[in-house]
Structure formats: structure tokens, C-alpha cells
Design an enzyme around this catalytic site. Structure first.
Site, PDB file in Angstrom:
ATOM      1  N   THR A 121       0.865  -1.189   0.000  1.00  0.00           N
ATOM      2  CA  THR A 121       0.000   0.000   0.000  1.00  0.00           C
ATOM      3  C   THR A 121       0.897   1.232   0.000  1.00  0.00           C
ATOM      4  O   THR A 121       1.649   1.450   0.957  1.00  0.00           O
ATOM      5  CB  THR A 121      -0.903  -0.013   1.244  1.00  0.00           C
ATOM      6  OG1 THR A 121      -1.676  -1.216   1.220  1.00  0.00           O
ATOM      7  CG2 THR A 121      -1.822   1.196   1.281  1.00  0.00           C
ATOM      8  N   PHE A 157      -6.307  -6.296  -1.429  1.00  0.00           N
ATOM      9  CA  PHE A 157      -7.487  -6.040  -0.595  1.00  0.00           C
ATOM     10  C   PHE A 157      -7.812  -7.205   0.335  1.00  0.00           C
ATOM     11  O   PHE A 157      -8.903  -7.263   0.893  1.00  0.00           O
ATOM     12  CB  PHE A 157      -8.702  -5.733  -1.491  1.00  0.00           C
ATOM     13  CG  PHE A 157      -8.530  -4.448  -2.255  1.00  0.00           C
ATOM     14  CD1 PHE A 157      -8.844  -3.235  -1.663  1.00  0.00           C
ATOM     15  CD2 PHE A 157      -8.006  -4.450  -3.538  1.00  0.00           C
ATOM     16  CE1 PHE A 157      -8.665  -2.038  -2.354  1.00  0.00           C
ATOM     17  CE2 PHE A 157      -7.813  -3.261  -4.235  1.00  0.00           C
ATOM     18  CZ  PHE A 157      -8.148  -2.056  -3.638  1.00  0.00           C
ATOM     19  N   CYS A 268      -3.051  -1.942   8.997  1.00  0.00           N
ATOM     20  CA  CYS A 268      -3.475  -1.152   7.832  1.00  0.00           C
ATOM     21  C   CYS A 268      -4.254   0.110   8.175  1.00  0.00           C
ATOM     22  O   CYS A 268      -3.818   1.209   7.818  1.00  0.00           O
ATOM     23  CB  CYS A 268      -4.286  -2.037   6.895  1.00  0.00           C
ATOM     24  SG  CYS A 268      -3.282  -3.327   6.154  1.00  0.00           S
TER      25      CYS A 268
HETATM   26  P1  NAD Z   1       4.780  -7.652   6.770  1.00  0.00           P
HETATM   27  O1  NAD Z   1       5.468  -6.746   7.692  1.00  0.00           O
HETATM   28  O2  NAD Z   1       3.986  -8.796   7.299  1.00  0.00           O
HETATM   29  O3  NAD Z   1       5.825  -8.246   5.718  1.00  0.00           O
HETATM   30  C1  NAD Z   1       6.759  -7.497   5.053  1.00  0.00           C
HETATM   31  C2  NAD Z   1       7.955  -8.395   4.732  1.00  0.00           C
HETATM   32  O4  NAD Z   1       8.838  -7.693   3.875  1.00  0.00           O
HETATM   33  C3  NAD Z   1       8.771  -8.810   5.953  1.00  0.00           C
HETATM   34  O5  NAD Z   1       8.880 -10.218   6.002  1.00  0.00           O
HETATM   35  C4  NAD Z   1      10.142  -8.162   5.703  1.00  0.00           C
HETATM   36  O6  NAD Z   1      11.218  -8.907   6.216  1.00  0.00           O
HETATM   37  C5  NAD Z   1      10.161  -8.115   4.193  1.00  0.00           C
HETATM   38  N1  NAD Z   1      11.127  -7.193   3.599  1.00  0.00           N
HETATM   39  C6  NAD Z   1      11.480  -5.933   3.980  1.00  0.00           C
HETATM   40  N2  NAD Z   1      12.410  -5.431   3.156  1.00  0.00           N
HETATM   41  C7  NAD Z   1      12.653  -6.373   2.225  1.00  0.00           C
HETATM   42  C8  NAD Z   1      13.517  -6.451   1.097  1.00  0.00           C
HETATM   43  N3  NAD Z   1      14.303  -5.432   0.754  1.00  0.00           N
HETATM   44  N4  NAD Z   1      13.520  -7.580   0.368  1.00  0.00           N
HETATM   45  C9  NAD Z   1      12.731  -8.607   0.690  1.00  0.00           C
HETATM   46  N5  NAD Z   1      11.892  -8.610   1.741  1.00  0.00           N
HETATM   47  C10 NAD Z   1      11.842  -7.501   2.503  1.00  0.00           C
HETATM   48  O7  NAD Z   1       3.848  -6.711   5.880  1.00  0.00           O
HETATM   49  P2  NAD Z   1       2.380  -7.030   5.303  1.00  0.00           P
HETATM   50  O8  NAD Z   1       1.367  -6.943   6.387  1.00  0.00           O
HETATM   51  O9  NAD Z   1       2.433  -8.228   4.437  1.00  0.00           O
HETATM   52  O10 NAD Z   1       2.171  -5.727   4.383  1.00  0.00           O
HETATM   53  C11 NAD Z   1       2.910  -5.527   3.196  1.00  0.00           C
HETATM   54  C12 NAD Z   1       2.245  -4.392   2.432  1.00  0.00           C
HETATM   55  O11 NAD Z   1       0.938  -4.767   2.027  1.00  0.00           O
HETATM   56  C13 NAD Z   1       2.083  -3.097   3.255  1.00  0.00           C
HETATM   57  O12 NAD Z   1       2.234  -1.997   2.410  1.00  0.00           O
HETATM   58  C14 NAD Z   1       0.649  -3.191   3.731  1.00  0.00           C
HETATM   59  O13 NAD Z   1       0.084  -1.936   4.000  1.00  0.00           O
HETATM   60  C15 NAD Z   1      -0.023  -3.838   2.548  1.00  0.00           C
HETATM   61  N6  NAD Z   1      -1.235  -4.590   2.865  1.00  0.00           N
HETATM   62  C16 NAD Z   1      -1.306  -5.326   4.004  1.00  0.00           C
HETATM   63  C17 NAD Z   1      -2.452  -6.041   4.276  1.00  0.00           C
HETATM   64  C18 NAD Z   1      -2.569  -6.845   5.544  1.00  0.00           C
HETATM   65  O14 NAD Z   1      -3.680  -7.218   5.886  1.00  0.00           O
HETATM   66  N7  NAD Z   1      -1.483  -7.131   6.246  1.00  0.00           N
HETATM   67  C19 NAD Z   1      -3.534  -6.016   3.383  1.00  0.00           C
HETATM   68  C20 NAD Z   1      -3.412  -5.281   2.205  1.00  0.00           C
HETATM   69  C21 NAD Z   1      -2.256  -4.562   1.959  1.00  0.00           C
END
Ligand code: NAD
Length: 448
Positions: A121, A157, A268
Site C-alpha cells: 500500500t 485487498f 493497515c
Molecule cells: P509484513 O510486515 O507482514 O511483511 C513485510 C515483509 O517484507 C517482511 O517479512 C520483511 O522482512 C520483508 N522485507 C522488507 N524489506 C525487504 C527487502 N528489501 N527484500 C525482501 N523482503 C523484505 O507486511 P504485510 O502486512 O504483508 O504488508 C505488506 C504491504 O501490504 C504493506 O504496504 C501493507 O500496508 C499492505 N497490505 C497489508 C495487508 C494486511 O492485511 N497485512 C492487506 C493489504 C495490503
């Protein structure tokens, strides 16, 4: 198709698992080597219904590969997802350092045409930043003329707690791109999830980026609206649950997301509302409504602490509280920005003791609070109650919804329940001799 996913968190891991399940060859790259090693051993870092089977089956059949090697990852995928975190920066704006770091990595290692999909996001304009980052590195390395790439916005989403289902059966697939070639590739990628009817919505990149914030901010607004109404109902002696039924039946309003409670949390809503407020201010617009949504939510997270103070005359020192529910919502172990954390900090700061239980978030709670004295992790919801002065409910897990109230009474020192999710019938509890505090249920319906 050959796919690589950077960032194996809630979004990246689920997306990778689901794409491999339908037959794509997926490489998963993360910088967290413990996470990657655990995944290879079948240890799933998060709780998400149905995820473990998908990951382990597809790892076993070779369609899902886990690595910390970014070069390997970039060279494998014709389609590369960026699914890393975008946490709030000091000023509330989305911190893009992880997204741009992946963009740099991709540019450094790319050797053929790539479609780079931004799933994180990100604020409007981020695709341009990713594009520029890649352009500058390719240009510096004199590879600009040889390699074509496309940056696409494809926000996610999924809902934590039903993420696998949501990815298998998405309600919509938003794709921000101007390129006909990319549109066709994206159709191919998502074809297995798009059979029932066409869920693909193509638009310009900026609109796609904004659509994600618009969705989360709308949902957060509904929650804060109901919480504001709940607080008002309480002062007016009305029952917000009756009001909820009354308005939900209007199909223009609907029943979804109008539950009052102890505030919204998770990874989020809080950060996305903050980030859109910041984006607005950067273009000279004051987002008054969103500022209020956030303000109401911050206040609402103080609701349970206030009720505790009210009941115990501002002295909770040496009192023991059973907390049921730590995750920010049911069916997840995610405690990021959870209302339970505000409550836990309040109780510990004021000298109280906590006996906490959550069906799935105990490991995460231990990771966050390992060294906190006076915070005891209970093995079961029943154990959490033993000798406690009150029960406090923070998360509406199914297992908390119809408990044995007689048994609870036997275990608690006094029959007091603070219910941050309005799970119970106030009249019934009153008749059983409980003192029952809920959210927005008025003096006429709660027994203060
Ligand atoms: P998260 O924190 O669970 O996972 C992120 C991962 O990225 C971690 O494992 C981290 O180690 C890894 N990472 C960081 N830098 C990196 C790099 N350079 N190379 C490879 N891996 C790397 O995050 P999430 O909850 O999955 O959210 C990810 C994105 O999706 C965010 O922008 C969030 O807003 C969006 N999003 C999340 C959800 C949700 O429900 N969690 C839903 C829709 C969108």
C-alpha cells in the site's frame, strides 16, 4: 508464469502461496533469513487459516521456492511483486524505504523484460518513484536501451483472517497501468481467479494507488462513526446495538463494518488513514474528516482503560485482570496497533496484573512483551480467569462468544466484565449478578 515475490509477510506469503497453487512457479525473497529458513522447514511465520497447507504442499512440489538471494529472485521472475511493508514514518507518511530498496535490487539484477507489480500500500506517486529509481540505475549501468520494464500498481485487498480465501476469490482485482501489453499479461496472471465473472478493473496508476487508501479510509470511517454514536448512545441512555440493527437494515448503509468497539487496529487502517492525511497535506489539502476518524479512534482505544478506572475508582494497583483476546481482530495473530496493547500498557503502568489469553496471538504477545513483569500468559481462557478481579474482552474470537457464565463467576474474584466488543446480553448478565460494562449500551441497559 515465472513469478517472484519480494517481502514474505501477510500479503506476500499468501499471494505467493495462492499463485503457486494455481500452477505458477513462484520464488519468495525476504531479507529475514530466520523466516526463510523456517518456511523451508514448514514453519509458517503467521497464523492465517488454510495457509500452512498451501505453503507446505507447494513447497513440496517445487512450485514455491524460498530464498534470501535477491539476484536469484530477480532473475527468476518475469513478473516481480513488491509486497514489503510500508510502515508509518515519524510524521505519519508511509515510509517507502523498503519499497524503494526492492526497486533498486530489481534494477541491479534485472537481465530481461520485467513487469514490476506494486502490491504494497503506497501513496499516490510511488509508481513514479519506483520507475525513476529503476531508470536511474539502468541508465548508470548502461542497460537502459537493452531492458524493458513496466511498473504496475495492483493494490491488495485481502483481509487478515480470511486472506487465503480473499486471494483465491478476490472481490476485485485493481490494476493501474496504461499499457495494453501489461493489461493482457495481468489478465493471464489472474485468469484462474477471474473465471466466475470479470473482476479486473483497469485504471490509471494514480487512481489505483488512491483506490487502496480510499477503501481502507472508508472502512475506518464507518468504524469511527459507529464508535462516536456509541459514546453518544451511552450518554443518552440508548443502546447502540439496537441502533446498529436499526440503521443496518437500510440497504444504503448495510450491516458490514458498523460494529461499535474498543477501536480499530491492525497493520493497515491506522497507518493508511494517517498516510492519506499526510498525502493530503502535502498537496495543500486539509483532510478534516480523516483527521476526525483518527482522533475518534485514538480516543476509543482509551475506552476500556476509562471504564476500568471508573469501576475501580482510579486505583487498579494490585488488581488482576483477565484479558481475552490480544490480536487486533479474530482469526489472526497480528497485534500491530491492537486496542489490547493500549489496555495492557495502561494496566501495567498503573500497577495492575494481567492474565492474558488469545487463541492464536500468544507467540506474538510473548515476542512483544517477553520481559514485562505482571503480564502472565495463560494457557487457556479459563486459566486466565483464576482469581482475577475482572474479565476484559478485547477481541471477538468465536470461542469467547458463548462462555459458561456460571463457571466464569466461580473463577473471578468478583463478577465484573468489561466487554470491548459487545458480545453479551446485558440483561442476562445483570440477572446473573454480573456488573457488565459494554460499549455504547447506556446506563439503562448496563448495570453500573
Ligand atoms: P509484513 O510486515 O507482514 O511483511 C513485510 C515483509 O517484507 C517482511 O517479512 C520483511 O522482512 C520483508 N522485507 C522488507 N524489506 C525487504 C527487502 N528489501 N527484500 C525482501 N523482503 C523484505 O507486511 P504485510 O502486512 O504483508 O504488508 C505488506 C504491504 O501490504 C504493506 O504496504 C501493507 O500496508 C499492505 N497490505 C497489508 C495487508 C494486511 O492485511 N497485512 C492487506 C493489504 C495490503
Amino acid at each position: 508464469m515465472k513469478i517472484t515475490v519480494f517481502g514474505i509477510g501477510y500479503v506476500g506469503l499468501v499471494q505467493a502461496a495462492v499463485l503457486s497453487e494455481v500452477g505458477h512457479d513462484v520464488f519468495c525473497v525476504d531479507i529475514d533469513s530466520d523466516k526463510i529458513e523456517n518456511l523451508k522447514k514448514g514453519i509458517i511465520p503467521i497464523y492465517e487459516p488454510g495457509l500452512s497447507e498451501l505453503v507446505n504442499n507447494n513447497y513440496a512440489n517445487g512450485r514455491l521456492i524460498f530464498t534470501t538471494n535477491p539476484q536469484e529472485g530477480v532473475q527468476h521472475g518475469d513478473i516481480i511483486f513488491i509486497a514489503v511493508g510500508t510502515p508509518p514514518d515519524e510524521d505519519g507518511s508511509a515510509d517507502l524505504q523498503y519499497v524503494l530498496s526492492v526497486a533498486k535490487t530489481i534494477a541491479q539484477h534485472m537481465n530481461n523484460e520485467k513487469i514490476i507489480i506494486n502490491k504494497s500500500t503506497v501513496p499516490v506517486g510511488t509508481a513514479d518513484k519506483v520507475n525513476n529509481t529503476i531508470h536511474d540505475i539502468l541508465s548508470k549501468n548502461k542497460k537502459l536501451k537493452d531492458i524493458t520494464y513496466h511498473v504496475v500498481s495492483n493494490p491488495e485487498f485481502l483481509k487478515e483472517g480470511s486472506a487465503v480465501k480473499d486471494c483465491m476469490r478476490p472481490s476485485r482485482i485493481i490494476v493501474g497501468t496504461e499499457s495494453e501489453y501489461v493489461k493482457q499479461k495481468m489478465r493471464e496472471l489472474y485468469e484462474p481467479f477471474n473465471r466466475n465473472h470479470d473482476k479486473m478493473i483497469f485504471m490509471d496508476i494514480r487512481s489505483a494507488e488512491l483506490t487502496k487508501y480510499a477503501a481502507n479510509c472508508m472502512l475506518a470511517t464507518k468504524i469511527s462513526f459507529m464508535n462516536e454514536l456509541a459514546n453518544l448512545a451511552e450518554l443518552l441512555g440508548a443502546d447502540i446495538e439496537n441502533v446498529r440493527h436499526g440503521i443496518g437494515s437500510d440497504e444504503r448503509i448495510g450491516y458490514h463494518f458498523i460494529y461499535p468497539g474498543c477501536g480499530y487496529g491492525g497493520s493497515c487502517f491506522p497507518k493508511d488513514v494517517q498516510a492519506l492525511i499526510k498525502t493530503a497535506s502535502q498537496v495543500g489539502y486539509e483532510a478534516n474528516l480523516l483527521q476526525s476518524v483518527e482522533k475518534v479512534n485514538i480516543k476509543q482505544k482509551q475506552k476500556l482503560p476509562q471504564l476500568l478506572n471508573q469501576h475501580f475508582n482510579s486505583n487498579i494497583k494490585d488488581k488482576i485482570f483477565a484479558i481475552w483476546g490480544l490480536s487486533f481482530k479474530p482469526n489472526t495473530d497480528d497485534m500491530r496497533d491492537a486496542p489490547s496493547r493500549v489496555l495492557i500498557e495502561f494496566i501495567l503502568k498503573n500497577g495492575g496484573t494481567i492474565q492474558a489469553y488469545d487463541p492464536e496471538a500468544m507467540t506474538e504477545a510473548k515476542r512483544i512483551y517477553s520481559s514485562k513483569e505482571n503480564l502472565i500468559f495463560a494457557d487457556s481462557k479459563e486459566k486466565a480467569l483464576e482469581e482475577a478481579d475482572a474479565l476484559v474482552i478485547c477481541t471477538e474470537w468465536q470461542t469467547f462468544k458463548a462462555p459458561d457464565f456460571e463457571a466464569i463467576k466461580q473463577k473471578l474474584k468478583s463478577p465484573v466484565i468489561f466487554d470491548g466488543r459487545n458480545l453479551f446480553n446485558p440483561q442476562k448478565l445483570k440477572e446473573m449478578g454480573y456488573i457488565y460494562y459494554a460499549i455504547g449500551r447506556g446506563d439503562s441497559v448496563i448495570n453500573i
